[in-house]
Design an enzyme around this catalytic site. Structure first.
Site, PDB file in Angstrom:
ATOM      1  N   ASP A 130      -6.945   0.130  -3.638  1.00  0.00           N
ATOM      2  CA  ASP A 130      -7.993   1.143  -3.760  1.00  0.00           C
ATOM      3  C   ASP A 130      -8.780   0.969  -5.058  1.00  0.00           C
ATOM      4  OD1 ASP A 130      -6.087   1.792  -5.584  1.00  0.00           O
ATOM      5  OD2 ASP A 130      -5.698   3.818  -4.831  1.00  0.00           O
ATOM      6  N   GLU A 175       0.830  -1.212   0.000  1.00  0.00           N
ATOM      7  CA  GLU A 175       0.000   0.000   0.000  1.00  0.00           C
ATOM      8  C   GLU A 175       0.864   1.262   0.000  1.00  0.00           C
ATOM      9  OE1 GLU A 175      -2.142   1.819  -1.235  1.00  0.00           O
ATOM     10  OE2 GLU A 175      -3.854   0.753  -0.413  1.00  0.00           O
TER      11      GLU A 175
HETATM   12  O1  AHR Z   1       0.686   0.526  -3.258  1.00  0.00           O
HETATM   13  C1  AHR Z   1       0.423   0.804  -4.579  1.00  0.00           C
HETATM   14  C2  AHR Z   1      -0.992   1.248  -4.779  1.00  0.00           C
HETATM   15  O2  AHR Z   1      -1.176   2.502  -4.208  1.00  0.00           O
HETATM   16  C3  AHR Z   1      -2.064   0.450  -4.133  1.00  0.00           C
HETATM   17  O3  AHR Z   1      -2.357  -0.760  -4.781  1.00  0.00           O
HETATM   18  C4  AHR Z   1      -3.214   1.384  -4.211  1.00  0.00           C
HETATM   19  O4  AHR Z   1      -4.153   1.154  -3.209  1.00  0.00           O
HETATM   20  C5  AHR Z   1      -2.565   2.751  -4.069  1.00  0.00           C
HETATM   21  O5  AHR Z   1      -2.973   3.592  -5.107  1.00  0.00           O
END
Ligand code: AHR
Length: 499
Positions: A298, A222
């Site tokens: 996300d 994340e």
């Molecule tokens: O960590 C990379 C990305 O960052 C994740 O998958 C996403 O939730 C956020 O935009």
């Protein structure tokens, strides 16, 4: 009906069918808590549901199961159920017995392109393979597609330990965010550093990267794709060049690892094993326990990739257990299968493609400038028009198992899709152009000639709509996706070119 073998029952089963990946993890005291595959059973005794497909003709669904306990998926059942129509993969079932099935991912921080903001579903036909010579289908995911389970049970939460592996197509990737499989937010929103722990595969370099130009196996933790202890370069994380790749990520308090291998031969290498990133939020982790496939935490859905099988485990598997799983994967003998069917096309030949919809059977696939359209063409047409309606068949620019169509009157220009319209554009040599210009003919959906499937968006086919060409998806959100007349509009009789 799902079935899961007890560990005690495996003695008998193992004498009939070799242990599956999840039997091996169970033996290592790190049992699977989720096991997903459209290609095979992941327990030696598993005979239950692998995946569900939904067909375009009537919206009916069917469930594909293994041919035998512990065996390969019954691809013939899919072929029969989906004959003469389109089919989408609607559910990828969890074989662990916990009900951690993957379904169409809902909108989150980002919305998907399907109705109500959901992500698109994958075509059931985009990723044919064989396992030990038996045909099966993987999950070919285009940008905009995604699966998830935001209410999974038994997955790691907080700083809890877990492991996971996935078998992927090492040649199908991009730099979008994020082709992931693993642990993510239950809200489909970015809730902060350390709220994910998932396998990532691709060439995204916004955060970390490995050696060379990629693609790389990394971990999505994340707000960062990590190849090692920090979001920078780990030269021990190699560019992947194998057609099939085994990707592993595992984590426990202040310790995590990335491992990988050619899924068709050889053994695993460890690309990183060590401490958590020192950036705030990653130690301890705050895992939430949802499961995602093909998207970021996300619901970022710009990535592409192909998934064949994968699991998540309780606890942190030993390297030895994973090495045994890799041996099992190699023994499954993943190999490529034909992407095409129907009347054969010959590289180097000139072809013309005639419409089969009853309104318009004197019309042929042609172009006017960069617009690809249909025009009435006959033997008495002008030479210029005959050339506009003639195409030189080339080996697929992105995949030589399929084809590209070069303009007869504008050499160097090819039919490609852009925003789902078909255009005639000069080949700019880019990966994206090559993928946009690669198409896989299959038996015509209305029984005539060929339907010309997009390699990169296999739910979509050459479709004429108001005499203009698109890549249409049966019943999708665009006007040119209309279900009415779909099979006829996407079926073309391919003959020798007018020019
Ligand atoms: O960590 C990379 C990305 O960052 C994740 O998958 C996403 O939730 C956020 O935009």
């Amino acid at each position: 009906m799902l079935s899961r073998p007890s560990v005690l029952a495996l003695g008998l089963a193992a004498s009939v069918v070799a242990a599956g990946p999840c039997d091996i993890y169970a033996s290592g005291n790190t049992p699977c808590i989720a096991a997903h595959s459209t290609t095979r059973a992941l327990y030696s005794a598993y005979t239950g549901s692998l995946y569900q497909v939904k067909r375009g003709s009537d919206g009916a669904t069917t469930i594909i199961t293994p041919l035998s306990a512990g065996g390969v998926a019954n691809a013939a059942a899919q072929d029969s159920f989906c004959a003469g129509t389109t089919c989408l993969i609607t559910i990828i079932y969890d074989q662990s017995g916990r009900g951690n099935h993957l379904g169409q991912a809902p909108p989150g921080g980002f919305s998907g392109p399907d109705v109500n903001g959901y992500d698109n579903l994958a075509s059931a036909f985009g990723a044919p393979v064989t396992l030990n010579g038996q045909k099966a289908y993987g999950v070919f995911m285009s940008p905009g597609s995604g699966y998830s389970n935001n209410a999974a049970s038994g997955t790691a939460t907080g700083d809890g330990a877990e492991g996971m592996y996935a078998v992927l197509d090492g040649t199908h990737y991009n730099d979008g965010c994020c082709f992931d499989y693993g642990n993510a937010e239950v809200s489909s929103h970015d809730t902060g550093n350390g709220h994910m722990e998932a396998i990532y595969f691709g060439t995204n370099t916004v955060w970390g990267r490995g050696a060379g130009n990629g693609p790389w196996v990394m971990a999505d933790l994340e707000n960062g794709l990590f190849s090692g202890s920090s979001a920078s370069i780990n030269s021990a994380d190699p560019s992947i060049s194998s057609r099939f790749v085994t990707a592993i990520v595992k984590g426990q308090p202040n310790q995590w690892a990335i491992r990988g291998a050619n899924a068709a031969s050889g053994s695993l290498s460890t690309y990183y094993s060590g401490a958590r990133p020192s950036v705030s939020g990653y130690n301890p982790m705050s895992k939430e326990g949802a499961i995602i496939l093909g998207i970021g935490g996300d619901n970022s859905n710009g990535a592409q990739g192909t998934f064949y099988e994968g699991v998540m485990t309780a606890s942190y598997p030993s390297d030895a257990t994973e090495n045994a799983v890799q041996a099992n994967i190699v023994a499954a003998k993943y190999a490529v299968a034909s992407l095409t069917s129907g009347p054969a096309l010959t590289v180097g030949s000139s072809v013309s493609l005639r419409v089969t919809t009853s309104c318009c059977t004197t019309r042929y696939l042609a172009h006017t400038g960069s617009t690809v359209n249909t025009q009435v063409v006959s033997s008495s047409s002008t030479t210029a028009l005959k050339q506009q309606a003639s195409w030189t068949v080339r080996a697929g620019l992105a995949n030589s198992a399929c084809f590209s169509f070069e303009s007869k009157d504008t050499p160097g220009s090819f039919i490609r899709h852009a925003d789902f319209a078909l255009l005639l554009n000069a080949n700019d040599g880019s990966k994206l152009f090559h993928e946009d210009a690669t198409f896989c003919p299959q038996t015509g959906l209305n029984g005539q000639g060929n339907s010309i499937r997009s390699w990169s968006y296999p739910t979509r086919y050459f479709r004429h709509y108001s005499n203009v060409l698109y890549i249409g998806s049966n019943g999708g959100v665009h006007t040119f996706d209309a279900a009415a007349s779909f099979n006829d509009d996407v079926s073309w009789v391919v003959s020798s070119g007018f020019a």
